[in-house]
Scaffold this motif. Sequence first.
Motif, short mmCIF file in Angstrom:
data_model
loop_
_atom_site.label_atom_id
_atom_site.label_comp_id
_atom_site.label_asym_id
_atom_site.label_seq_id
_atom_site.Cartn_x
_atom_site.Cartn_y
_atom_site.Cartn_z
N ASN A 191 4.41 8.60 -8.68
CA ASN A 191 4.24 9.39 -7.36
C ASN A 191 5.12 8.61 -6.33
O ASN A 191 5.95 7.68 -6.75
CB ASN A 191 2.78 9.13 -6.99
N LYS A 192 5.29 9.22 -5.06
CA LYS A 192 6.23 8.90 -4.22
C LYS A 192 5.82 7.39 -3.71
O LYS A 192 6.79 6.28 -3.50
CB LYS A 192 6.21 9.74 -2.94
N GLY A 193 4.37 7.07 -3.61
CA GLY A 193 4.00 5.62 -3.29
C GLY A 193 4.47 4.58 -4.12
O GLY A 193 5.14 3.58 -3.65
N LYS A 194 4.19 4.92 -5.37
CA LYS A 194 4.66 3.89 -6.41
C LYS A 194 6.27 3.45 -6.18
O LYS A 194 6.71 2.39 -6.36
CB LYS A 194 4.46 4.28 -7.84
N THR A 195 7.10 4.58 -6.08
CA THR A 195 8.51 4.40 -6.14
C THR A 195 8.88 4.06 -4.80
O THR A 195 10.00 3.12 -4.98
CB THR A 195 9.23 5.74 -6.60
N MET A 196 8.13 4.09 -3.70
CA MET A 196 8.77 3.76 -2.60
C MET A 196 8.45 2.10 -2.51
O MET A 196 9.26 1.26 -1.76
CB MET A 196 7.69 4.10 -1.51
N LEU A 197 7.41 1.52 -3.32
CA LEU A 197 7.19 0.04 -3.40
C LEU A 197 8.35 -0.45 -4.23
O LEU A 197 8.47 -1.67 -3.82
CB LEU A 197 5.77 -0.37 -3.96
N LYS A 198 8.83 0.18 -5.21
CA LYS A 198 10.01 -0.35 -6.10
C LYS A 198 11.24 -0.38 -5.34
O LYS A 198 11.71 -1.35 -5.27
CB LYS A 198 10.26 0.82 -7.00
N LEU A 199 11.48 0.47 -4.35
CA LEU A 199 12.40 0.52 -3.21
C LEU A 199 12.36 -0.45 -2.37
O LEU A 199 13.07 -1.42 -2.29
CB LEU A 199 12.69 1.67 -2.51
N ALA A 200 11.07 -0.92 -1.93
CA ALA A 200 11.00 -1.84 -0.72
C ALA A 200 11.05 -3.29 -1.48
O ALA A 200 11.69 -4.19 -0.69
CB ALA A 200 9.59 -1.85 -0.23
N GLU A 201 10.75 -3.47 -2.76
CA GLU A 201 10.97 -4.68 -3.51
C GLU A 201 12.66 -4.99 -3.53
O GLU A 201 12.95 -5.97 -3.38
CB GLU A 201 10.42 -4.55 -4.73
N ARG A 202 13.24 -3.93 -4.03
CA ARG A 202 14.61 -3.83 -4.13
C ARG A 202 15.42 -4.57 -2.73
O ARG A 202 16.32 -5.09 -2.75
CB ARG A 202 15.11 -2.54 -4.54
N LEU A 203 14.76 -3.90 -1.69
CA LEU A 203 15.26 -4.11 -0.32
C LEU A 203 14.68 -5.36 0.21
O LEU A 203 15.34 -5.98 1.16
CB LEU A 203 15.13 -3.00 0.78
N GLY A 204 13.97 -5.97 -0.54
CA GLY A 204 13.08 -7.34 0.17
C GLY A 204 12.33 -6.84 1.49
O GLY A 204 12.26 -7.88 2.33
N ILE A 205 11.70 -5.97 1.36
CA ILE A 205 10.82 -5.37 2.68
C ILE A 205 9.46 -5.58 2.17
O ILE A 205 9.01 -4.83 1.16
CB ILE A 205 11.38 -4.01 3.22
N PRO A 206 8.52 -6.18 2.77
CA PRO A 206 7.09 -6.22 2.57
C PRO A 206 6.64 -4.82 2.84
O PRO A 206 7.16 -3.99 3.88
CB PRO A 206 6.37 -7.21 3.48
N LYS A 207 5.67 -4.23 2.26
CA LYS A 207 4.87 -3.02 2.50
C LYS A 207 4.38 -2.81 3.82
O LYS A 207 4.22 -1.73 4.35
CB LYS A 207 3.63 -2.55 1.39
N GLU A 208 4.04 -3.94 4.48
CA GLU A 208 3.48 -3.95 5.92
C GLU A 208 4.52 -3.33 6.74
O GLU A 208 4.24 -3.09 8.16
CB GLU A 208 3.04 -5.32 6.27
N GLU A 209 5.87 -3.58 6.48
CA GLU A 209 6.90 -3.36 7.47
C GLU A 209 7.37 -1.85 7.07
O GLU A 209 8.61 -1.48 7.33
CB GLU A 209 8.03 -4.27 7.37
#
Length: 266
Positions: A191-209
Amino acid sequence: MRKIRLVVSDLDGTLLDESHRLSDELMDRVRTYTKQGGLFTIATGRNWYATKRIVEQTSIHVPVILCNGAVLADPSTIYYESGLATDVMADLLIEAGNSGIAVLLFEHNNVFGFGSEQGINRFCDKEKVNCEVIPARKDELLRIKALKAVLVGPYELSLSLWHRHRMDVSGQNGFIRSEEDFFEIVKKGENKGKTMLKLAERLGIPKEEILAIGNHMNDKEMLTEAGIGAAVSNSYPELLNYADFVCEHGWDKGVIETMDRFCRIC
């Protein structure tokens, strides 16, 4: 106010206006945000072939989420890809095509289809893509490295075929309703949410931001996983239950409204 470093927007029904175009006002807002140091990307049900024009127009410099989360890619690299188990659903797809439903199969850079010509044309007109029409045969389906499939037709008919072929029992594929008559099939758990978190991890951005913006049920996980999940006013009613913020405006104007409210880099 919470700092937002990454904005992830759905495409159709959200970022694009009612004519399925990018407005100048929206583009100015995105450019302003990225010049301030923010990151902006899209999460869509489309594949790369149907999305690359939008990426070029928006000058997106981070990976985009495609095929409802089955792919994370940029123009040069596929960072994540989760293929569809086509073999276990070939009979379902063939029966759907024979029942007057349009069946679309998506590779990264290609779209194949069979069944309802009207449904295929509606889909291609909406997403500004070409579709290679193929015979509704199992050998044809198995040669396609599908990332997702879309059934375009009465939702209840697609759902009844899904249950008749015991797709829920196989456990390999799942479905999402992305529009009134779009029954989208992806590998189960994607789903989009799961892959969004993969992207955020790659970018070093916490989900809160992260600020995520959408309009239909295929955006649900994205809205709930982000620090702030926003639904534009033209959203499917059930999605509003999962949003932290509901826009007064719809489509692209809702995206502008949300960014003006929450996007402060400093």
